[in-house]
Design a protein around this motif. Structure first.
Motif, PDB file in Angstrom:
ATOM      1  N   ILE A 147       3.789  29.549  66.523  1.00 34.71           N
ATOM      2  CA  ILE A 147       2.978  28.380  66.974  1.00 34.71           C
ATOM      3  C   ILE A 147       3.143  27.132  66.003  1.00 34.71           C
ATOM      4  N   SER A 148       2.793  25.972  66.476  1.00 34.64           N
ATOM      5  CA  SER A 148       2.924  24.772  65.872  1.00 34.64           C
ATOM      6  C   SER A 148       2.087  24.802  64.390  1.00 34.64           C
ATOM      7  N   ALA A 149       2.436  23.900  63.429  1.00 36.81           N
ATOM      8  CA  ALA A 149       1.546  23.867  62.033  1.00 36.81           C
ATOM      9  C   ALA A 149       0.302  23.318  62.519  1.00 36.81           C
ATOM     10  N   GLY A 150       0.164  22.426  63.422  1.00 41.10           N
ATOM     11  CA  GLY A 150      -1.281  21.886  63.872  1.00 41.10           C
ATOM     12  C   GLY A 150      -2.174  23.038  64.402  1.00 41.10           C
ATOM     13  N   ALA A 151      -1.792  23.786  65.031  1.00 45.69           N
ATOM     14  CA  ALA A 151      -2.170  24.850  65.777  1.00 45.69           C
ATOM     15  C   ALA A 151      -2.905  25.890  64.536  1.00 45.69           C
ATOM     16  N   VAL A 152      -1.907  26.237  63.621  1.00 42.25           N
ATOM     17  CA  VAL A 152      -2.362  27.102  62.454  1.00 42.25           C
ATOM     18  C   VAL A 152      -3.312  26.441  61.720  1.00 42.25           C
ATOM     19  N   LEU A 153      -3.169  25.109  61.410  1.00 40.36           N
ATOM     20  CA  LEU A 153      -4.214  24.352  60.571  1.00 40.36           C
ATOM     21  C   LEU A 153      -5.806  24.246  61.218  1.00 40.36           C
ATOM     22  N   VAL A 154      -5.589  24.409  62.640  1.00 35.83           N
ATOM     23  CA  VAL A 154      -6.833  24.235  63.290  1.00 35.83           C
ATOM     24  C   VAL A 154      -7.672  25.834  63.349  1.00 35.83           C
ATOM     25  N   THR A 155      -6.628  26.681  63.243  1.00 35.79           N
ATOM     26  CA  THR A 155      -7.075  28.190  63.202  1.00 35.79           C
ATOM     27  C   THR A 155      -7.674  28.215  61.898  1.00 35.79           C
ATOM     28  N   GLY A 156      -6.909  27.963  60.927  1.00 32.00           N
ATOM     29  CA  GLY A 156      -7.391  28.151  59.640  1.00 32.00           C
ATOM     30  C   GLY A 156      -8.775  27.473  59.043  1.00 32.00           C
ATOM     31  N   ILE A 157      -8.994  26.454  59.585  1.00 32.50           N
ATOM     32  CA  ILE A 157     -10.253  25.654  59.555  1.00 32.50           C
ATOM     33  C   ILE A 157     -11.556  26.288  60.241  1.00 32.50           C
ATOM     34  N   ALA A 158     -11.103  26.783  61.458  1.00 36.33           N
ATOM     35  CA  ALA A 158     -12.004  27.529  62.267  1.00 36.33           C
ATOM     36  C   ALA A 158     -12.370  28.976  61.596  1.00 36.33           C
ATOM     37  N   GLY A 159     -11.155  29.642  60.912  1.00 36.96           N
ATOM     38  CA  GLY A 159     -11.749  30.692  60.124  1.00 36.96           C
ATOM     39  C   GLY A 159     -12.529  30.436  59.053  1.00 36.96           C
ATOM     40  N   LEU A 160     -12.010  29.268  58.158  1.00 37.26           N
ATOM     41  CA  LEU A 160     -13.059  28.958  57.273  1.00 37.26           C
ATOM     42  C   LEU A 160     -14.344  28.767  57.563  1.00 37.26           C
ATOM     43  N   LEU A 161     -14.787  27.896  58.578  1.00 38.70           N
ATOM     44  CA  LEU A 161     -16.117  27.719  58.969  1.00 38.70           C
ATOM     45  C   LEU A 161     -16.821  29.037  59.391  1.00 38.70           C
ATOM     46  N   ALA A 162     -16.310  29.817  60.124  1.00 39.21           N
ATOM     47  CA  ALA A 162     -17.009  30.931  60.891  1.00 39.21           C
ATOM     48  C   ALA A 162     -16.926  31.995  59.666  1.00 39.21           C
TER      49      ALA A 162
ATOM     50  N   TRP B 220     -31.403  33.262  48.834  1.00 38.29           N
ATOM     51  CA  TRP B 220     -30.892  31.872  49.225  1.00 38.29           C
ATOM     52  C   TRP B 220     -29.412  31.604  48.182  1.00 38.29           C
ATOM     53  N   ALA B 221     -29.724  31.970  46.885  1.00 34.17           N
ATOM     54  CA  ALA B 221     -28.684  31.802  45.873  1.00 34.17           C
ATOM     55  C   ALA B 221     -27.629  32.503  46.313  1.00 34.17           C
ATOM     56  N   ALA B 222     -27.749  33.755  46.613  1.00 35.87           N
ATOM     57  CA  ALA B 222     -26.664  34.555  47.043  1.00 35.87           C
ATOM     58  C   ALA B 222     -26.020  34.060  48.166  1.00 35.87           C
ATOM     59  N   ALA B 223     -26.719  33.372  49.382  1.00 35.70           N
ATOM     60  CA  ALA B 223     -26.071  32.910  50.633  1.00 35.70           C
ATOM     61  C   ALA B 223     -25.269  31.643  50.255  1.00 35.70           C
ATOM     62  N   ILE B 224     -25.953  30.696  49.429  1.00 37.24           N
ATOM     63  CA  ILE B 224     -25.260  29.568  49.060  1.00 37.24           C
ATOM     64  C   ILE B 224     -23.956  29.613  48.381  1.00 37.24           C
ATOM     65  N   SER B 225     -24.143  30.878  47.258  1.00 37.73           N
ATOM     66  CA  SER B 225     -22.933  30.930  46.406  1.00 37.73           C
ATOM     67  C   SER B 225     -21.776  31.676  47.468  1.00 37.73           C
ATOM     68  N   SER B 226     -22.003  32.537  48.124  1.00 40.04           N
ATOM     69  CA  SER B 226     -21.270  33.324  49.114  1.00 40.04           C
ATOM     70  C   SER B 226     -20.504  32.207  50.040  1.00 40.04           C
ATOM     71  N   PHE B 227     -21.264  31.296  50.536  1.00 40.57           N
ATOM     72  CA  PHE B 227     -20.810  30.320  51.429  1.00 40.57           C
ATOM     73  C   PHE B 227     -19.859  29.533  50.686  1.00 40.57           C
ATOM     74  N   CYS B 228     -20.187  28.951  49.794  1.00 39.24           N
ATOM     75  CA  CYS B 228     -19.171  28.042  48.993  1.00 39.24           C
ATOM     76  C   CYS B 228     -17.948  28.679  48.622  1.00 39.24           C
ATOM     77  N   PHE B 229     -18.285  29.771  47.864  1.00 38.67           N
ATOM     78  CA  PHE B 229     -16.950  30.590  47.358  1.00 38.67           C
ATOM     79  C   PHE B 229     -15.976  31.071  48.416  1.00 38.67           C
ATOM     80  N   PHE B 230     -16.669  31.572  49.566  1.00 40.23           N
ATOM     81  CA  PHE B 230     -15.819  32.010  50.777  1.00 40.23           C
ATOM     82  C   PHE B 230     -14.967  30.456  51.084  1.00 40.23           C
ATOM     83  N   ALA B 231     -15.791  29.522  51.365  1.00 40.29           N
ATOM     84  CA  ALA B 231     -14.903  28.227  51.875  1.00 40.29           C
ATOM     85  C   ALA B 231     -13.813  27.814  51.020  1.00 40.29           C
ATOM     86  N   SER B 232     -14.226  27.935  49.621  1.00 39.17           N
ATOM     87  CA  SER B 232     -13.305  27.363  48.737  1.00 39.17           C
ATOM     88  C   SER B 232     -11.934  28.390  48.597  1.00 39.17           C
ATOM     89  N   GLY B 233     -12.293  29.739  48.730  1.00 38.14           N
ATOM     90  CA  GLY B 233     -11.235  30.786  48.812  1.00 38.14           C
ATOM     91  C   GLY B 233     -10.169  30.302  50.126  1.00 38.14           C
TER      92      GLY B 233
END
Length: 361
Positions: free
Chosen positions: A170-185, A274-287
């Motif tokens: 599939i196109s690079a744009g579709a891959v990018l959108v899929t990756g961003i959706a995976g990041l947020l979800a 809350w600290a664990a949740a925020i830490s997990s969210f931020c580090f998952f997103a950065s990864g």
């Protein structure tokens, strides 16, 4: 064991080189402990200064063996120099974990020129540093666990997702959108999951913690007939021990000495929800951001896939090494394990994506 050579006999050139290196390493390790002590107060400071004094004893052993061949002061090995720089810059549990690992790798147990006492000292030093590092690990373990798991999950899951869909053609744009959706979800899911996990664990443990207000009724118990011993038996004491302990508590209360202080339980190891949740969210997103970086910069096709895998591999090596250091384990082994698991999972998804893309075509 006793030293095989002394000041009265001329050591071989190989022995002189080895002894000079030991001397330099002991001097450098003592400096590390003094640097760490300068950042602490009270008991921990005294313990670290005691370790520095012990390294000075070992230093003197090698000075005695070398005699007039001490030579110019040498630098400690690279590992000890890096440890010293970290101690001056950061201090803390990270440096203590590195020091624990360094003490565990002492060569004195297998060197005939070191004494049995020196080899035993190094083992004891490792346990002392382990105990000091444990305090810091306990304070950071809950949030650190969430951060490490979040980063690694983000790296591996989003790399697998990007490689899997990218392999279908599939196109690079579709891959990018899929990756961003995976990041947020994934980041939202990880954050919510960590919060629920930590809160649930704390609530379970708090429900099992003895009620502090229960001690308030002890003065009102019937001295001759009461069920206080049953409480201690339910908490794990044998019948005779529970009866004796209950009688002692009643005697203290009757004599007006008050209720014995009970140890207050701490849940530092679990962390804050809350600290664990925020830490997990931020580090998952950065990864999860790492695998889509090539697509964010306009790359596509196989070059984007290879660069994404390479970037994730480098970060996995780094996170694995950090976990190894903090756990007192060999960092290289942990780094390679992390790399193998992460890239292996992504490779399986990539192969499945190729197969799926071929089938569609």
């Amino acid at each position: 064991m006793s030293a095989s050579s002394g000041p009265e006999s001329r050591p071989s050139p190989a022995q002189v080189r080895r002894w000079r290196q030991y001397l330099a390493d002991e001097r450098a390790e003592g400096a590390v402990y003094r640097q760490l002590a300068s950042r602490r107060t009270g008991e921990e400071r005294e313990i670290l200064l005691g370790l520095a004094d012990a390294e000075s004893r070992h230093e003197q052993h090698w000075r005695t063996l070398l005699g007039d061949q001490v030579g110019k002061p040498r630098r400690g090995d690279l590992r000890t120099r890096v440890l010293g720089r970290l101690a001056r810059t950061f201090g803390g549990v990270f440096v203590l974990a590195l020091a624990q690992n360094a003490e565990a790798r002492s060569a004195y147990a297998h060197d005939a020129d070191a004494t049995d006492a020196m080899a035993a000292d190094e083992r004891v030093h490792g346990e002392v540093v382990r105990a000091l590092a444990t305090r810091g690990r306990a304070r950071m373990s809950g949030t650190f666990r969430a951060a490490v798991f979040g980063a690694n999950d983000g790296l591996v899951s989003n790399l697998a997702l990007v490689l899997g869909v990218g392999a279908t053609g599939i196109s690079a744009g579709a891959v990018l959108v899929t990756g961003i959706a995976g990041l947020l979800a994934g980041a939202l899911s990880m954050g919510a999951g960590e919060y629920v996990s930590v809160r649930s664990q704390r609530e379970l443990l708090e429900a099992s913690t003895p009620d502090a207000r229960a001690d308030e009724i002890i003065p009102d118990l019937d001295v001759g007939a009461n069920e206080l011993a049953l409480v201690y038996r339910a908490r794990g004491m044998e019948a005779a021990e529970a009866q004796e302990h209950a009688a002692g508590v009643i005697a203290r209360v009757t004599a007006g000495q008050g209720v014995p202080d009970r140890e207050v339980q701490s849940f530092e190891e679990i962390g804050n929800g809350w600290a664990a949740a925020i830490s997990s969210f931020c580090f998952f997103a950065s990864g999860a951001l790492v695998p889509i970086l090539p697509y964010l910069f306009g790359m596509s096709g196989l070059p984007a896939i290879l660069l994404a895998a390479g970037l994730v591999g480098v970060v996995l090596l780094g996170t694995g090494a950090v976990v190894g250091v903090l756990s007192g384990a060999p960092p290289l082994r942990r780094a390679l394990r992390q790399l193998g698991i992460g890239i292996g999972a992504a490779a399986v998804t990539y192969v499945l994506g190729l197969a799926f893309g071929t089938t569609v075509v």
